[in-house]
Design an enzyme around this catalytic site. Structure first.
Site, PDB file in Angstrom:
ATOM      1  N   ARG A  91      -1.203   4.548  17.091  1.00 23.79           N
ATOM      2  CA  ARG A  91      -1.434   5.262  15.862  1.00 23.79           C
ATOM      3  C   ARG A  91      -1.444   6.720  16.163  1.00 23.79           C
ATOM      4  O   ARG A  91      -0.561   7.435  15.566  1.00 23.79           O
ATOM      5  CB  ARG A  91      -2.876   5.137  15.396  1.00 23.79           C
ATOM      6  N   ASP A 111       0.706  -1.209  -0.177  1.00 25.42           N
ATOM      7  CA  ASP A 111       0.088   0.024   0.004  1.00 25.42           C
ATOM      8  C   ASP A 111       0.981   1.069   0.074  1.00 25.42           C
ATOM      9  O   ASP A 111       0.638   2.214  -0.805  1.00 25.42           O
ATOM     10  CB  ASP A 111      -0.736   0.009   1.280  1.00 25.42           C
ATOM     11  N   SER A 149      -2.710 -10.355   6.840  1.00 22.49           N
ATOM     12  CA  SER A 149      -2.240  -8.924   7.264  1.00 22.49           C
ATOM     13  C   SER A 149      -2.007  -8.862   8.762  1.00 22.49           C
ATOM     14  O   SER A 149      -2.992  -9.066   9.685  1.00 22.49           O
ATOM     15  CB  SER A 149      -3.492  -7.916   6.987  1.00 22.49           C
ATOM     16  N   ASP A 199      -7.512   2.743  11.126  1.00 26.24           N
ATOM     17  CA  ASP A 199      -6.271   3.502  11.317  1.00 26.24           C
ATOM     18  C   ASP A 199      -6.556   4.756  10.387  1.00 26.24           C
ATOM     19  O   ASP A 199      -5.978   5.979  10.825  1.00 26.24           O
ATOM     20  CB  ASP A 199      -5.292   2.781  10.698  1.00 26.24           C
TER      21      ASP A 199
END
Ligand code: ARG
Length: 417
Positions: free
Chosen positions: A97, A18, A175, A126
């Site tokens: 985060r 990504d 993932s 996220d």
């Protein structure tokens, strides 16, 4: 899209598919002159940094690495004070985060960047956590994967076409997100909530029962974890130590259906051995030192704190207010808890504190109580009153029902006429 997309954009960079495709897209599709990649260390495995570094080099990307482990570990230990758990998940990714977002913002400002970018999709949590921090700055915020509606398939083809350095294309079967506090595994066959995962999804934990059980002593001072087996440790070392030690016993696996912020349910598998040990120990100590009503009210505060943590809103006014309450309660959370690591469990088996709200003589069956001169016989009046209102209410309801039945009987007679 920003009105004047020129200058440099700082990209949250992991080296995965990504964020790798985001590098050329930010220049070609969005028109930025330059991209810098920022990777923030919150305790990911070394291999992830190697991957990020190598990919950045191959891309010719200006790459910054920021060590935020200490700050993140402090936040994790802060979460223990609030027994931080969302639906059984101790918030590893969620708490990381805001730390990552702030570190990237700092680099972007130092480097005079015009914008910030992340590679999150439009389905997850996220994107919201990053942007909650970033949108408080003057910089533009860009989410290429979400805004351009990219799929993994499209990204793989684009990467191949462009000759981008993406090893194995999709980075493996699942993932995975790993930091000091938790390791999360999702995707592929795990997306079927009925699928029973095998041992291969675990990396931090051994099959329960692989090693002989042992006990570990956790010491708290005002809610803060300070020592393990009497040895003082700094937060990062302490968490790493417990992950390894409790992980050997298979402690801290969870397999849950999690409600994401946008309402989507997701099947998540986590490993969090240190978090489980510390959360269990902390709750056991609170059970000893807090009053019944403090515990009951704090459970609600804790749940709300975990919700804010999950949302990535650790600086919201509500979060700060909840923390003020939590801090007030933690002044008494000082003491030691012995935890047994055994067969996948971290079970508190002993607790000790000078603040214990506990009188052995008062609770004992062996002696007549002495606390506040209270004697057994004093409970007689309490026992007579206990449940009085319920008994009264039920009696009233019964007598009303009996009257109604009697009147109904009469009206039945009327209709028969
Ligand atoms: N569901 C968790 C959260 O939103 C963890 C997500 C981790 N991401 C991953 N790709 N495994 O906090």
């Amino acid at each position: 899209m920003p009105s004047d997309p020129t200058g440099t954009v700082a990209l949250a960079f992991s080296g995965g598919l990504d964020t790798t495709v985001c590098v050329p897209l930010l220049q070609e599709e969005y028109g930025y002159d330059d991209v810098i990649g920022v990777t923030v260390d919150v305790g990911q495995p070394a291999a992830e940094f190697d991957e990020a570094g190598e990919t950045a080099e191959a891309l010719g990307l200006d790459h910054y690495v920021v060590d935020a482990k200490a700050e993140f570990a402090d936040l994790c230990l802060q979460s223990v004070k609030a027994n931080g758990s969302y639906q059984g998940y101790p918030l590893g990714t969620a708490l990381a985060r805001p730390v990552i977002a702030n570190a990237i913002l700092e680099v972007a400002e130092e480097q005079g960047c015009a914008a910030l970018a992340h590679g999150c999709t439009g389905k997850g949590n996220d994107q919201l956590r990053f942007e909650a921090v970033w949108r408080g700055s003057d910089l533009d915020v860009i989410a290429p994967v979400r805004e351009l509606g990219l799929t993994r398939e499209w990204e793989s083809e684009y990467a191949a076409e462009k000759g981008l350095p993406v090893e194995g294309g999709d980075g493996g079967r699942w993932s995975i997100d790993t930091n000091l506090w938790s390791r999360s595994v999702e995707g592929s066959e795990l997306e079927d909530p009925g699928h029973v995962p095998g041992e291969e999804i675990y990396d931090w934990t051994q099959p329960p029962g692989s090693v002989d059980s042992e006990t570990v002593e956790i010491t708290f001072e005002a809610g803060e974890v300070v020592a393990v087996d009497g040895e003082e440790m700094d937060p990062v070392a302490l968490v790493e130590h417990l992950n390894e030690r409790a992980g050997a016993h298979g402690v801290g696996r969870s397999d849950i259906m999690e409600d994401r912020m946008l309402g989507l349910k997701v099947r998540e598998n986590y490993e969090h051995p240190a978090a489980t040990v510390l959360l269990n120990a902390h709750e056991a100590l609170e059970a000893l030192v807090l009053t019944q009503e403090e515990r009951a009210f704090k459970a609600q505060v804790d749940q709300r704190w975990a919700q804010k943590g999950y949302e990535g809103l650790v600086d919201a006014p509500l979060t700060n207010a909840l923390e003020a309450f939590v801090e007030q309660t933690q002044t008494k959370v000082t003491g030691t808890v012995t935890v047994k690591l055994d067969g996948g469990q971290a079970r508190p088996v002993g607790r000790d504190s000078e603040y214990a709200v506990y009188s052995e003589s008062a609770a004992s069956f062996d002696e007549e109580a002495v606390t506040d001169d209270i004697e057994q016989a004093d409970a007689t009046g309490v026992a007579k009153y206990h449940g009085f209102q319920s008994r009264l209410a039920n009696r009233v309801a019964d007598s009303v029902a009996a009257k109604v039945a009697a009147t109904d009987g009469g009206s039945d007679g009327d209709t028969e006429e």
